[in-house]
Motif scaffolding. Structure first.
Motif, PDB file in Angstrom:
ATOM      1  N   PHE A 540     -26.825  -3.607  12.034  1.00 20.97           N
ATOM      2  CA  PHE A 540     -25.556  -4.057  12.624  1.00 20.97           C
ATOM      3  C   PHE A 540     -25.809  -5.114  13.718  1.00 20.97           C
ATOM      4  O   PHE A 540     -25.117  -6.136  13.800  1.00 20.97           O
ATOM      5  N   SER A 543     -27.225  -8.472  12.038  1.00 24.55           N
ATOM      6  CA  SER A 543     -26.573  -9.096  10.874  1.00 24.55           C
ATOM      7  C   SER A 543     -25.467 -10.032  11.356  1.00 24.55           C
ATOM      8  O   SER A 543     -24.743  -9.733  12.317  1.00 24.55           O
ATOM      9  N   HIS A 545     -21.956 -11.901  11.463  1.00 20.13           N
ATOM     10  CA  HIS A 545     -20.625 -11.343  11.261  1.00 20.13           C
ATOM     11  C   HIS A 545     -19.633 -12.486  11.355  1.00 20.13           C
ATOM     12  O   HIS A 545     -19.689 -13.297  12.298  1.00 20.13           O
ATOM     13  N   SER A 552     -24.879 -12.875  14.886  1.00 21.51           N
ATOM     14  CA  SER A 552     -25.050 -11.427  14.905  1.00 21.51           C
ATOM     15  C   SER A 552     -24.500 -10.917  16.213  1.00 21.51           C
ATOM     16  O   SER A 552     -24.428 -11.649  17.214  1.00 21.51           O
ATOM     17  N   PRO A 553     -24.092  -9.634  16.236  1.00 22.14           N
ATOM     18  CA  PRO A 553     -23.581  -9.069  17.489  1.00 22.14           C
ATOM     19  C   PRO A 553     -24.588  -9.191  18.630  1.00 22.14           C
ATOM     20  O   PRO A 553     -24.214  -9.447  19.777  1.00 22.14           O
ATOM     21  N   CYS A 566     -17.856  -7.497  20.423  1.00 23.59           N
ATOM     22  CA  CYS A 566     -18.851  -6.856  19.549  1.00 23.59           C
ATOM     23  C   CYS A 566     -18.557  -5.362  19.399  1.00 23.59           C
ATOM     24  O   CYS A 566     -18.745  -4.781  18.314  1.00 23.59           O
ATOM     25  N   LEU A 569     -16.225  -4.327  16.689  1.00 25.44           N
ATOM     26  CA  LEU A 569     -16.711  -4.345  15.305  1.00 25.44           C
ATOM     27  C   LEU A 569     -17.350  -3.020  14.894  1.00 25.44           C
ATOM     28  O   LEU A 569     -17.636  -2.793  13.701  1.00 25.44           O
TER      29      LEU A 569
END
Length: 576
Positions: A540, A543, A545, A552-553, A566, A569
């Protein structure tokens, strides 16, 4: 007793024996006097003396006269004396003065009779009640004088003859003295003016030259020319007597003046002459005019001219003349002080000049020569107005300052100071160079101080190596390195310090951002760990988004705002 009138005043009390008057019928003072003389048979005779023109001679002093017989008011020729006393063949008339003296007619008759007569003055005892005192006065103590005595006349005649001889001898001696004085005065050599020439110049300098032009009727007794002795009179007497305050001025006459100008006349005429000697001079030579007469006429001429006034006792300097002389005297004193000051100051200036440089300089010539940059001489400036004199003194001030090591001046007023001027300029050039060097050193020291401040600040912020590299790096716009800017001026140092301040601020802000990012990412990891296992959480976080713009976060999370995005999500529940 004998009385005079009905009152008790103005009388003689009888001192006979018995309780009563005893002799009341004898009411005459002369009878009373006869009684005293009959009882005592003596009386004090006046001195045989004479006086003539202040001379007094006593041929016989006062003495007691003893007699054998007394007669009262018996006719004696055409007169009736008060008392007649006789000693052998000698007779003496005694007059008693109580209220009336013997008149001139009676005295003349006594004199014509050829018998000596005296008068006793008892007028002061008219009211006396003491018989002993009155008797003593009659016989001895009362004033008495001869009405006639041939010996008195003879003594007076001898004294007059002697006084006349002495006067004649004195007059002859005065004539001989006068003749010698005249002869000596005419033989006296005339001397030149001498210091009197200075007196003439002094009088003329006061604008009083006209007072030296009087034409004397005679030069008898003078040893100098008229102008010289008139200058002496004016300088020593008029200026002298008129110099004091009004209340202290005294009258003076020709003899007072002569005592002050003794060097202008024959010795015998430099003092006050007696009237007899003046008369003798006139008798010996009527044409001879003594200096006292000539000077007296000169003083009278000065009075007519307004310089003197006749106060009845002599002469005094007139108020107007005294005021004018005082003003002129003050002016002369100012001129003398200026001359003395100028000569002293210039002498002191020239003395400091090396001997070779002042060779040939003559102060007296310099005083009278026109000054190159003033166009007039010092002697003329001395008598000029204050402004011109102050201008000259200001020139001397600058010359003295130049010699003292201060600023130089090219106005040398004709003094031998060319070498001094050169040395002064050299001193000033050296002084300027030294000042410039001190200024350069001070500037360099200030630059080094500013650079040291900049270096210390930069090293404290960037470290030694980074600071050195940063200080050497040229600016993008100015092309001047921070080190050069700090050395150049305080303003440059301020710019360098502000630049370092900005760097420090940026670093703190960057660190704050990094700290906030790390904190947000830590919060994001903990949040992901709560809803995912470790592997899923890692997927997570790393990755991409779409909601995060493809990031990525973990990469997107930088602060609290992005953290919230973030966190939004993450699923609400944990997934296995």
């Amino acid at each position: 007793m004998a009385r005079k009138g009905k009152r008790t005043a103005h009388h003689f009390a009888h001192y006979g024996s018995g309780a009563g008057c005893g002799k009341a019928v004898e009411t005459n003072a002369h009878i009373w006097a006869k009684e005293v003389l009959e009882r005592t048979r003596q009386i004090l005779l006046p001195a045989i003396e004479a006086e003539e023109e202040g001379r007094h001679e006593v041929a016989r002093p006062a003495s007691m006269f003893k007699f054998d017989e007394v007669r009262l008011e018996k006719r004696f020729g055409d007169i009736v004396p008060d008392v007649i006393v006789r000693a052998g063949a000698r007779e003496l008339l005694v007059e008693v003065y109580v209220t009336h003296r013997c008149d001139d007619a009676k005295v003349d008759k006594i004199r014509a009779g050829g018998v000596s007569a005296m008068e006793v003055d008892l007028s002061g005892l008219r009211t006396c009640q003491d018989p002993k005192r009155v008797a003593a006065a009659l016989l001895r103590t009362a004033p008495r004088a001869w009405l006639y005595n041939p010996f008195v006349d003879a003594t007076a005649q001898k004294l007059r003859a002697r006084v006349a001889r002495e006067k004649a001898d004195a007059a002859a001696a005065l004539r001989r003295q006068a003749a010698r004085m005249i002869a000596d005065a005419r033989k006296a050599r005339r001397s030149p003016g001498g210091h009197r020439g200075d007196e003439g110049g002094k009088v003329r300098s006061l604008g009083r030259g006209a007072f030296l032009l009087w034409s004397p009727p005679s030069q008898d007794g003078f040893t100098v020319d008229p102008t010289s002795w008139q200058a002496a009179v004016f300088a020593r007497c008029i200026m002298g007597f008129g110099s004091g305050p009004v209340w202290s001025r005294q009258s003076f006459d020709a003899y007072d003046v002569l005592e002050r100008i003794k060097d202008c006349v024959a010795p015998a005429f430099g003092k006050r002459l007696g009237r007899g000697l003046v008369e003798a001079l006139r008798e010996v030579d009527p044409s001879f005019i003594p200096p006292s007469v000539t000077v007296g006429r000169y003083l009278a001429w000065l009075a007519e001219a307004g310089a003197l006034i006749d106060d009845g006792y002599g002469y005094q300097v007139s108020h107007r003349e005294a005021q004018d002389l005082a003003k002129l005297k003050r002016r002369r004193e100012v001129i003398a002080a200026r001359r003395s000051r100028a000569m002293d100051r210039v002498s002191a200036i020239v003395e400091k000049v090396p001997e070779l440089e002042r060779t040939g300089f003559d102060l007296a010539l310099w005083m009278h020569a026109p000054l190159p940059d003033l166009g007039t001489s010092v002697e003329e400036l001395i008598e000029a107005d204050d402004q011109a004199w102050w201008t000259f003194e200001a020139r001397l001030d600058r010359l003295e300052s130049m010699q003292a090591g201060w600023s130089w001046t090219e106005s040398l007023v004709g003094l031998p100071l060319a070498g001094e001027l050169t040395r002064a300029k050299e001193r000033e050039r050296a002084k300027d160079e030294a000042a410039a060097e001190r200024k350069r050193q001070e500037k360099e020291a200030a630059a080094q101080n500013r650079l040291a401040v900049a270096v210390a600040r930069a090293e404290g912020l960037l470290g030694v190596e980074a600071a050195a590299e940063w200080l050497r790096r040229p600016g993008r716009n100015s092309g001047v390195s921070p080190a050069d800017a700090a050395r150049t001026s305080g303003e440059g140092l301020e710019k360098v310090l502000r630049a370092l301040q900005r760097i420090e601020t940026e670093r703190r802000e960057q660190q704050a951002r990094e700290d906030a990012q790390a904190s947000a990412r830590d919060d994001l990891r903990r949040a992901a760990a709560r809803v995912f296992d470790e592997a899923r959480a890692e997927v997570f976080l790393k990755s991409a988004h779409p909601a995060l713009g493809g990031q990525s976060p973990l990469a997107y999370c930088a602060d609290a705002v992005s953290l919230r995005a973030c966190l939004g999500l993450l699923p609400a529940r944990r997934r296995s």
